[in-house]
Write a protein that holds these residues in place. Structure first.
Motif, PDB file in Angstrom:
ATOM      1  N   LEU A 124       0.729  -1.350  -0.017  1.00 49.59           N
ATOM      2  CA  LEU A 124      -0.073   0.000   0.009  1.00 49.59           C
ATOM      3  C   LEU A 124       0.846   1.251  -0.208  1.00 49.59           C
ATOM      4  O   LEU A 124       0.453   2.440  -0.655  1.00 49.59           O
ATOM      5  N   LYS A 125       2.005   1.290   0.731  1.00 52.06           N
ATOM      6  CA  LYS A 125       2.749   2.401   0.952  1.00 52.06           C
ATOM      7  C   LYS A 125       3.719   2.439  -0.479  1.00 52.06           C
ATOM      8  O   LYS A 125       3.862   3.593  -1.026  1.00 52.06           O
ATOM      9  N   ALA A 126       4.173   1.250  -1.051  1.00 55.39           N
ATOM     10  CA  ALA A 126       5.173   1.388  -2.137  1.00 55.39           C
ATOM     11  C   ALA A 126       4.320   1.407  -3.423  1.00 55.39           C
ATOM     12  O   ALA A 126       4.934   2.259  -4.494  1.00 55.39           O
ATOM     13  N   LEU A 127       3.243   0.816  -3.592  1.00 57.35           N
ATOM     14  CA  LEU A 127       2.707   0.469  -5.012  1.00 57.35           C
ATOM     15  C   LEU A 127       1.472   1.266  -5.240  1.00 57.35           C
ATOM     16  O   LEU A 127       0.958   1.500  -6.388  1.00 57.35           O
ATOM     17  N   GLY A 128       0.742   1.661  -4.113  1.00 61.46           N
ATOM     18  CA  GLY A 128      -0.634   2.199  -4.179  1.00 61.46           C
ATOM     19  C   GLY A 128      -1.777   1.315  -4.108  1.00 61.46           C
ATOM     20  O   GLY A 128      -1.612   0.219  -4.259  1.00 61.46           O
ATOM     21  N   LYS A 129      -2.889   1.817  -3.639  1.00 64.14           N
ATOM     22  CA  LYS A 129      -4.010   1.004  -3.271  1.00 64.14           C
ATOM     23  C   LYS A 129      -4.722   0.301  -4.492  1.00 64.14           C
ATOM     24  O   LYS A 129      -5.550  -0.542  -4.231  1.00 64.14           O
ATOM     25  N   GLU A 130      -4.260   0.544  -5.870  1.00 62.34           N
ATOM     26  CA  GLU A 130      -4.697   0.039  -7.036  1.00 62.34           C
ATOM     27  C   GLU A 130      -3.942  -1.011  -7.555  1.00 62.34           C
ATOM     28  O   GLU A 130      -4.125  -1.525  -8.756  1.00 62.34           O
ATOM     29  N   HIS A 131      -2.808  -1.459  -7.164  1.00 63.61           N
ATOM     30  CA  HIS A 131      -1.795  -2.182  -7.724  1.00 63.61           C
ATOM     31  C   HIS A 131      -2.308  -3.838  -7.543  1.00 63.61           C
ATOM     32  O   HIS A 131      -2.750  -4.108  -6.515  1.00 63.61           O
ATOM     33  N   PRO A 132      -2.139  -4.588  -8.469  1.00 66.02           N
ATOM     34  CA  PRO A 132      -2.637  -5.853  -8.609  1.00 66.02           C
ATOM     35  C   PRO A 132      -1.919  -6.556  -7.288  1.00 66.02           C
ATOM     36  O   PRO A 132      -2.643  -7.495  -6.785  1.00 66.02           O
ATOM     37  N   GLU A 133      -0.756  -6.402  -7.164  1.00 65.45           N
ATOM     38  CA  GLU A 133      -0.052  -7.038  -6.017  1.00 65.45           C
ATOM     39  C   GLU A 133      -0.825  -6.758  -4.655  1.00 65.45           C
ATOM     40  O   GLU A 133      -1.043  -7.615  -3.592  1.00 65.45           O
ATOM     41  N   VAL A 134      -1.607  -5.668  -4.551  1.00 64.19           N
ATOM     42  CA  VAL A 134      -2.257  -5.159  -3.451  1.00 64.19           C
ATOM     43  C   VAL A 134      -3.585  -6.243  -3.428  1.00 64.19           C
ATOM     44  O   VAL A 134      -3.985  -6.560  -2.277  1.00 64.19           O
ATOM     45  N   GLY A 135      -3.804  -6.484  -4.576  1.00 69.83           N
ATOM     46  CA  GLY A 135      -5.253  -7.340  -4.621  1.00 69.83           C
ATOM     47  C   GLY A 135      -4.804  -8.896  -4.365  1.00 69.83           C
ATOM     48  O   GLY A 135      -5.793  -9.335  -3.428  1.00 69.83           O
ATOM     49  N   VAL A 136      -3.551  -9.071  -4.807  1.00 68.94           N
ATOM     50  CA  VAL A 136      -3.222 -10.391  -4.395  1.00 68.94           C
ATOM     51  C   VAL A 136      -3.175 -10.557  -2.811  1.00 68.94           C
ATOM     52  O   VAL A 136      -3.635 -11.724  -2.254  1.00 68.94           O
ATOM     53  N   SER A 137      -2.597  -9.674  -2.098  1.00 68.42           N
ATOM     54  CA  SER A 137      -2.380  -9.746  -0.644  1.00 68.42           C
ATOM     55  C   SER A 137      -3.882  -9.752  -0.006  1.00 68.42           C
ATOM     56  O   SER A 137      -4.149 -10.434   0.849  1.00 68.42           O
ATOM     57  N   TYR A 138      -5.077  -9.009  -0.634  1.00 67.71           N
ATOM     58  CA  TYR A 138      -6.343  -8.985  -0.060  1.00 67.71           C
ATOM     59  C   TYR A 138      -6.831 -10.329  -0.255  1.00 67.71           C
ATOM     60  O   TYR A 138      -7.686 -10.942   0.616  1.00 67.71           O
ATOM     61  N   TYR A 139      -6.439 -10.943  -1.447  1.00 63.82           N
ATOM     62  CA  TYR A 139      -7.036 -12.074  -1.595  1.00 63.82           C
ATOM     63  C   TYR A 139      -6.549 -13.417  -0.576  1.00 63.82           C
ATOM     64  O   TYR A 139      -7.434 -14.123  -0.098  1.00 63.82           O
ATOM     65  N   LYS A 140      -5.302 -13.424  -0.576  1.00 63.05           N
ATOM     66  CA  LYS A 140      -4.578 -14.093   0.585  1.00 63.05           C
ATOM     67  C   LYS A 140      -5.206 -14.086   1.758  1.00 63.05           C
ATOM     68  O   LYS A 140      -5.303 -15.062   2.667  1.00 63.05           O
ATOM     69  N   ILE A 141      -5.471 -13.045   2.446  1.00 63.03           N
ATOM     70  CA  ILE A 141      -5.953 -12.683   3.511  1.00 63.03           C
ATOM     71  C   ILE A 141      -7.418 -13.096   3.806  1.00 63.03           C
ATOM     72  O   ILE A 141      -7.588 -13.557   4.739  1.00 63.03           O
ATOM     73  N   GLY A 142      -8.094 -12.655   2.570  1.00 64.47           N
ATOM     74  CA  GLY A 142      -9.410 -13.367   2.537  1.00 64.47           C
ATOM     75  C   GLY A 142      -9.564 -14.928   2.715  1.00 64.47           C
ATOM     76  O   GLY A 142     -10.277 -15.393   3.469  1.00 64.47           O
ATOM     77  N   ARG A 143      -8.537 -15.462   2.139  1.00 68.52           N
ATOM     78  CA  ARG A 143      -8.465 -17.037   2.170  1.00 68.52           C
ATOM     79  C   ARG A 143      -8.323 -17.571   3.697  1.00 68.52           C
ATOM     80  O   ARG A 143      -8.863 -18.483   3.881  1.00 68.52           O
ATOM     81  N   ILE A 144      -7.323 -16.876   4.368  1.00 69.42           N
ATOM     82  CA  ILE A 144      -7.139 -17.320   5.795  1.00 69.42           C
ATOM     83  C   ILE A 144      -8.497 -17.034   6.575  1.00 69.42           C
ATOM     84  O   ILE A 144      -8.856 -17.985   7.259  1.00 69.42           O
ATOM     85  N   TYR A 145      -9.060 -15.963   6.557  1.00 70.80           N
ATOM     86  CA  TYR A 145     -10.250 -15.462   7.077  1.00 70.80           C
ATOM     87  C   TYR A 145     -11.390 -16.797   6.643  1.00 70.80           C
ATOM     88  O   TYR A 145     -11.972 -17.085   7.757  1.00 70.80           O
ATOM     89  N   MET A 146     -11.186 -17.235   5.739  1.00 71.89           N
ATOM     90  CA  MET A 146     -12.412 -18.112   5.152  1.00 71.89           C
ATOM     91  C   MET A 146     -12.146 -19.439   5.749  1.00 71.89           C
ATOM     92  O   MET A 146     -12.866 -20.138   6.333  1.00 71.89           O
ATOM     93  N   LYS A 147     -10.831 -19.770   5.773  1.00 72.42           N
ATOM     94  CA  LYS A 147     -10.541 -21.011   6.713  1.00 72.42           C
ATOM     95  C   LYS A 147     -10.850 -20.911   8.092  1.00 72.42           C
ATOM     96  O   LYS A 147     -11.264 -22.019   8.702  1.00 72.42           O
ATOM     97  N   GLN A 148     -10.627 -19.688   8.714  1.00 74.57           N
ATOM     98  CA  GLN A 148     -11.142 -19.480   9.988  1.00 74.57           C
ATOM     99  C   GLN A 148     -12.567 -19.112  10.333  1.00 74.57           C
ATOM    100  O   GLN A 148     -12.897 -19.027  11.331  1.00 74.57           O
TER     101      GLN A 148
END
Length: 359
Positions: free
Chosen positions: A214-238
């Motif tokens: 978020l600091k280095a790439l900005g809030k609309e960068h695809p890598e930010v999207g990947v991180s949101y997805y991976k965080i979502g997967r953890i929360y889904m498991k939990q």
């Protein structure tokens, strides 16, 4: 369009080594086709003029290797990497790290071709160089990341984690704490920790990656999207469904803006949102998102792909929950037919699938 024009102007002003390094920093490059045409033309001109220019040829071949690896033309990528390797004896002293970097690229290309003998060969070659030259260098971090990736493919998760932690240790010494390269390593570590069911630790690593991006790439960068997805997967498991949905939708917003619905991550987001809704008994919402996932996957892969069979199964499962048995049978049969076509009638998955339909 303006950004692409500025990127091209910047690229053209650099020498071959800097051009390669610029391309290597970008997971997706909007001007990749223009770069490929230019590099191929440059090599052709060198041949026409009979110029040796070994350093230039070395980096031009590496660039073509990287471009083809990015689009999963792995055998062609390897051909260019091997051409670059042939030039190593003709390179001047002081390019040891460049050679180790080439070997690291070859490692990842061979990993994805499942050629383990070649992977081990080039790991040994690259390690020999960086252990002699010093591991605390960007190439050292990149190499240990590749070694970790190889262990991950081999399902040797402890060894993978050890290599990735070494990569992170090196990269912390080489880069500042907000460098995107560290985020990439945190995500790899998080993925391994999640595989080992250490989900809270995985979540912390994904969140570290997200904060850096978020600091280095900005809030609309695809890598930010990947991180949101991976965080979502953890929360889904939990079973933390609200947090899972929030992060999946954040990922979707970014990816739909950048790629529309023809990107695999979009299809996975749709599918996982469907999974969450299904777990809550919200069958109509689940069906909506499973259908979106199927539509996206057909655009990406065509009709004959394992993901298409999975999407048919998901939709059939929802119809079964809705007690619409004819529709359920229709989609489960489509899933079965697709799997038989891809795997053959004797594959264990076919028996399992038949049991589900009969039940």
């Amino acid at each position: 369009k303006f950004k692409n024009e500025m990127l091209w102007i910047t690229y053209e002003k650099l020498d071959e080594k800097k051009q390669f390094e610029l391309l290597d920093t970008m997971d997706k490059c909007a001007i990749i086709n223009e770069i490929q045409v230019k590099v191929e033309k440059d090599l052709e001109e060198l041949d026409k003029r009979g110029e040796e220019r070994f350093i230039k040829r070395f980096f031009l071949n590496r660039t073509l290797g990287l471009i083809n690896k990015r689009v999963e033309k792995l055998e062609l990528a390897t051909t260019y990497y091997l051409k670059a390797e042939e030039l190593i004896p003709k390179l001047p002293e002081g390019m040891a790290y460049d050679v180790a970097d080439l070997y690291t690229e070859m490692i990842t290309a061979y990993i994805n071709q499942r050629k383990q003998d070649q992977v081990l060969k080039y790991i040994d070659k690259a390690l020999a160089i960086i252990q002699q030259q010093g591991e605390n260098h960007p190439v050292g971090g990149k190499l240990y990341l590749a070694i970790g990736y190889n262990y991950q493919i081999l399902m040797k998760h402890d060894e993978a984690l050890k290599a990735l932690e070494r990569s992170l240790e090196i990269r912390k010494k080489v880069y500042n704490e907000d460098h995107p390269t560290l985020a990439h390593t945190y995500k790899y570590i998080g993925t391994i920790l999640s595989t080992k069911e250490r989900d809270n630790e995985a979540l912390k690593n994904f969140e570290k990656a997200l904060n850096i991006e978020l600091k280095a790439l900005g809030k609309e960068h695809p890598e930010v999207g990947v991180s949101y997805y991976k965080i979502g997967r953890i929360y889904m498991k939990q079973l933390n469904n609200n947090e899972a949905l929030e992060n999946f939708h954040k990922c979707l917003k970014i990816y739909l803006k950048v790629y529309d619905d023809t990107h695999p991550t979009v299809a996975f987001c749709y599918q996982d949102i469907g999974h969450v809704y299904l777990s809550e008994g919200r069958n109509k919402e689940a069906l909506e998102y499973y259908q979106k996932s199927l539509d996206s996957r057909i655009k990406i892969y065509g009709e004959e792909h394992p993901y298409i069979a999975s999407s048919y199964y998901n939709i059939g499962n929802v119809y079964h929950s809705l007690r619409k048995n004819e529709k359920a049978l229709e989609y489960l049969q489509k899933s079965l037919d697709s799997r038989i076509k891809m795997l053959g009638e004797e594959h264990p998955q076919i028996a399992t699938h038949l049991t589900i339909i009969l039940d």
